[in-house]
Design an enzyme around this catalytic site. Structure first.
Site, short mmCIF file in Angstrom:
data_model
loop_
_atom_site.label_atom_id
_atom_site.label_comp_id
_atom_site.label_asym_id
_atom_site.label_seq_id
_atom_site.Cartn_x
_atom_site.Cartn_y
_atom_site.Cartn_z
N GLU A 44 0.75 4.44 17.08
CA GLU A 44 0.63 3.04 16.27
C GLU A 44 0.24 1.93 17.15
OE1 GLU A 44 0.16 2.22 13.21
OE2 GLU A 44 -0.45 0.27 13.90
N ASP A 68 -3.32 2.36 21.57
CA ASP A 68 -4.61 2.40 20.54
C ASP A 68 -5.30 3.81 20.68
OD1 ASP A 68 -7.19 2.17 19.76
OD2 ASP A 68 -7.25 0.00 20.11
N MET A 69 -5.38 4.48 19.33
CA MET A 69 -6.09 5.70 19.43
C MET A 69 -7.49 5.96 20.26
SD MET A 69 -7.52 6.36 15.61
CE MET A 69 -6.35 5.24 14.78
N GLU A 73 -5.39 7.42 7.91
CA GLU A 73 -5.73 6.83 6.83
C GLU A 73 -6.29 5.33 7.19
OE1 GLU A 73 -2.39 5.24 4.02
OE2 GLU A 73 -1.02 5.38 5.78
N PHE A 116 0.88 -1.17 0.03
CA PHE A 116 -0.18 0.08 0.13
C PHE A 116 0.96 1.22 -0.04
CE2 PHE A 116 -3.38 -2.89 1.51
CZ PHE A 116 -4.22 -2.79 0.59
N GLU A 136 -13.55 0.01 7.19
CA GLU A 136 -12.59 -0.42 8.29
C GLU A 136 -12.75 0.25 9.57
OE1 GLU A 136 -9.12 -0.75 6.01
OE2 GLU A 136 -9.79 -2.03 4.51
#
Lengths: 639, 639
Positions: free
Chosen positions: A383, A410-411, A426, A320, A435
């Site tokens: 991340e 984890d956000m 993204e 990606f 997602e």
């Protein structure tokens, strides 16, 4: 410029005859000498027609014996042995009438057809073509062939269908008859189309394109439809060229030509027609970047990613990150935002948080945007994947230095030391929100200052009705409900869109209305969606499923899109999404197709439900499907 | 004449109110005193409507908390505890709008409905009724209810549907709306109909009868539709009586009445309406012999007999020998044949062969016919079942003596010592030829003299399109393809025929054309059949399957029939046969339904294949189903 043939685009060209040669070997040799790869010839001589016993000319007991234990006389057969099997396809006898109103002719036709199929398989011809579907009733034809082909393993069975009937050049009766036939035979995967190109083409391109959704394995190009060019050589009109090249590109069919029995084109030789086809195949438009990337993925059903539940693998990031367009657009969006938000020469340090930084491509975008705009930034790179986090540490140590602060979290759970001006993520899937970008960004929203922004600013899901025998059969092969209620990420190839996509719903960030206190949202109810959309369909079609796309506004006029009409050129990170329908749906001309689509959620998961209905041209209800994926029973995305 | 209630026909009568009583216990007591078995009442008070927050009157955080964790205030509830649960059904709040165009009202309606369902199940009310389907779109209503009812085990969920909409007394929009709803919910077996009888009834009886094919569990009879009889008591008009009695007979529903708030009928008391319903129930027409025999078999799916492969059990013979009509008709046929074939006072001994004699009932018929006609006979009784053959030996020893010769053999293989004048058999199935009478009689044909006859002389299979939610769900419960491609012997009850049966094909015996040499037939090709039949359907309907029947000419005008229009009165040996369709098929008004039906055969077995299609009133093709039971994959009868 070289004319090297791309091996994946090799096209086999055959010669069709309706003559019954006594010495078929000689005919094959001549055809090969004239440059053909194979021949198509009647399987049996006209003498075999005696078995219909139309004039009661056959002795009664002889005929009764044949019906009981059908056997060929060797003189019945054009192909008397397996000698030429790899170089030939057979044509079913054209006097076979499986839907005759005479029950005796019907019965004898059935026995004769089964006898021909049996012999074809015995000598392993590569294909067998039914010359035509009956014009009227074809129920018994469908019943017999549906059953008879089950014994065919190597030999491919096809039904010859003309693009246009001479008697009906305005309509698509030939497609409709084919459609009726394959509906009765339930999309039997052993029955293909041998599509005959006609001198007239349908005026509406949709009527050509619908064949892209059909199992076309062979294309027949009669010599008679060629025209002479100025030098007297046979060529095809431009629209024919375009359509045949499209078929070559999408369907990779065998092509079969005929050579006119009389000299129609002054300079034509027996080789001219196949040479011209080979010429067309060599001059297909070159593959663009996306097409090159997509090679091998065409019409292949992939389960959508579950990035919240599963950690992506290094290889997935690798692929990606190579997208030439996506990160350009992100960089442009951050660049524009920096220009808009900070005066030139200001000392203000814009805080950017990249949530879901992966291996760091968005961090690099932000740094490039900072340099280009000459605005100062400090970046937090968040991340949750511990593997990707190692790569981020490498990048910080080797390249980024103090400009970037790494956060392993984890956000949805992190408490930031301070708030940011720009939140960059993204998290989009092929359907935009599939997602769980909305849920993730809800959690990250409290990171954003009162006047801060999110890149992307919004994203919209789109849907359109789609025909594709191939996708339908790929799903049906699983023989269960679950696979018919699961969306797939698919690079479409053998498909036909029945109408242009319509928007279903949009998510915008930050979402100050539903999460007013900048704390964690109480629940996920605000991310539920429901939409009813309608599509006018001009021609008779069949619908197998729903194509899904997204458009996203990153910042102001900076967009990324996989919507066919606004697709970001060259961007390959997302294939479309495909929602199957449990049964193929007939859509008559001028009908209205509607979808009801839900995005639903509970404590643990998010899922879609969908249904389709069809109303006729007078508004009358024709089809309503059951609601698919009730309560996420077959498919869901874990929170 | 006693008026003892047949216990199987007991009917529970309830009282419905739309008032929200503060003391529901008191209301229940009064209702019971007035002779009602239970009550139907709103579940919640109007105050609960606040949760829709239509005027934003609820404090924001309070409302958000409710959405997150919905809980009743005890004052919201009419039924505050489980105290009356066995004596009551609830009504869903009538302000719930699951298809509101306002997404917030839609969401709050969904939460409120789920909250009501949850409470209803918690206190184990016996039922919960949705007051009405929305008039326009009902996609979200269908989606929510389809999912919400899955938690309901004891409590039954029903949707109130009026027979006629006041605004549309000519059409059947209310059925169509229900039909759309249940199609979306895929015939969810947990969703029933509470059918409201209206003062106007549809003019066409078909529009009443289609409710017999629906899951009607409750019938609501408003007090307002009663009229006063000459004495001032409330009674129902004759057509209403007939329809309600038909519902009582076929559907065994609970009946719910309302008592008009003002005195509409001079002599009415609060008990009058329920008393009248009980009166109607006591005066249902008595069950005839067939109905008595069929009790317990209604809509029960039986696999057809395979008498060639399996030996019948004694009990099966026992039941079928009790048929009061079938053997009368056989006796009459043999009697007529003897009269026709033999002069009075002749010494000629007519040879009769009974093939498949079982325990001997046809032998007795022949002997009675002989005595009555005063014609001499000798009877061969052929039987392949070794168990039944013992019973035949008993009968010969005890009763028949020399008049009867017993033969233990399969009729397809026996070589008779001489030929017979009359061959008598009873090999018919519900579809005529489905127990392989044609194949058996082919084998026995050589027993018959040149001028001999077969009784039966011929038989014809009939088919008609049928609606039945119950049969569809009974088949669907197996969750496999096989059961949707298998015919069943069924005593129809909750069904509605869409059109009268049409003949498919006929077998006649002896068959001198196909078996000319009186030897064994070379093969079974002559017993293949194919038929295309069409039916005009006047009203919008749904089709779940195909009803099959037979008519047989035993001899000249002596018939036996299970065709509904010519059914031999009192004959109970055969129930109809039911061929399912894999998906319910929508049939719009004035459409043409067609069936293509095949009887097919190979060396080892016989089977049927079938398909259905629908053409609209302008001839346009609307639906084509795949061919069912391809090559007998799901169902066949062994030879």
């Amino acid at each position: 410029m070289t004319e090297a043939v791309d091996s994946s685009r090799f096209c086999s060209v055959g010669l069709l005859t309706t003559e019954c040669y006594d010495d078929v070997g000689n005919f094959i040799s001549q055809a090969e000498e004239a440059g053909h790869d194979f021949v198509v010839s009647p399987l049996t001589h006209p003498i075999f027609r005696r078995v219909l016993n139309e004039n009661k000319q056959v002795e009664k007991q002889t005929h009764a014996n044949w019906k009981d234990r059908p056997v060929f006389d060797r003189n019945d057969l054009v192909f008397k042995s397996a000698e030429w099997s790899t170089r030939a396809m057979g044509l079913v006898a054209n006097w076979i009438q499986l839907d005759s109103t005479d029950s005796e002719i019907r019965l004898c036709s059935e026995i004769a057809l089964r006898q021909e199929i049996d012999w074809t398989c015995h000598i392993s011809l590569s294909g067998l073509i039914l010359p035509a579907l009956p014009k009227g009733s074809l129920y018994n034809t469908a019943r017999v062939i549906n059953d008879a082909v089950k014994s065919m393993t190597y030999t491919q069975f096809a039904v010859r269908v003309p693009l246009l009937e001479k008697s009906n050049i305005q309509g698509n009766v030939s497609w409709k008859q084919w459609n009726r036939f394959r509906t009765l035979t339930e999309h039997n995967t052993k029955i293909h189309v041998a599509l005959e190109i006609t001198s007239e083409l349908p005026s509406d391109e949709k009527l050509l394109n619908l064949w892209l959704a059909e199992p076309v394995k062979t294309v027949i190009v009669p010599g008679e439809i060629f025209v002479s060019n100025s030098k007297g050589y046979p060529v095809l009109p431009k629209p024919h060229q375009r359509f045949i090249q499209k078929l070559m590109d999408k369907m990779k069919p065998d092509i079969v030509v005929t050579v006119p029995p009389t000299q129609l084109h002054k300079m034509a030789t027996p080789s001219s027609y196949s040479e011209y086809i080979n010429y067309l195949n060599r001059h297909l438009p070159p593959l663009n970047e996306v097409e090159q990337f997509a090679a091998g993925y065409h019409d292949y059903l992939q389960a959508p990613l579950q990035p919240l539940m599963d950690n992506l693998e290094n290889q997935t990031y690798e692929v990606f990150e190579k997208d030439p367009i996506k990160y350009q657009q992100y960089e442009k969006a951050v660049y524009q935002a920096l220009l808009d938000r900070v005066e030139p020469n200001s000392d203000y340090v814009t805080t950017i948080m990249v949530v879901g930084a992966g291996r760091g491509p968005l961090v690099n975008c932000c740094l490039r945007a900072s340099e280009k705009s000459e605005r100062k930034v400090h970046i937090y790179a968040l991340e949750k994947n511990h593997n990707a986090f190692v790569t981020l540490q490498n990048a910080k140590a080797d390249i980024w230095g103090d400009r970037v602060t790494l956060v392993f979290a984890d956000m949805r759970k992190w408490s930031p030391p301070s708030q940011c001006d720009i939140l960059v993520s993204e998290l989009l899937g092929s359907f935009g929100d599939n997602e769980l970008s909305p849920e993730c960004l809800d959690g990250a929203q409290k990171f954003i200052k009162e006047d801060g922004i999110s890149i992307p600013a919004s994203y919209t899901a789109f849907a359109s009705p789609l025909a594709s025998t191939r996708l339908h059969n790929n799903v049906a092969a699983y023989k269960d409900l679950e696979h018919f209620e699961t969306p797939y990420v698919v690079m479409f190839q053998q498909v036909c869109e029945l109408a242009s996509p319509e928007p279903l719903w949009t998510f915008a960030h930050p979402n100050k209305q539903d999460i007013p206190d900048r704390g964690d949202p109480l629940n996920n109810l605000h991310n539920k969606r429901y939409s009813h959309v309608e599509f006018k369909v001009k021609h008779d079609m069949v619908m197998h499923g729903i194509a899904g796309y997204f458009e996203s506004v990153l910042y102001k006029d900076v967009m990324i899109s996989i919507h066919p009409k606004t697709h970001s050129p060259g961007m390959f990170s997302w294939f479309p999404i495909y929602f199957p329908l449990r049964t193929p749906v007939q859509v008559p001309q001028n009908a209205t197709v509607s979808f009801d689509f839900w995005r639903l959620t509970d404590d643990k998961k998010v899922w879609y439900e969908w249904t389709a209905s069809v109303h006729g041209s007078h508004g009358e209800e024709m089809t309503v499907l059951p609601i698919h994926n009730v309560n996420g029973r077959s498919y869901w995305v874990g929170l």
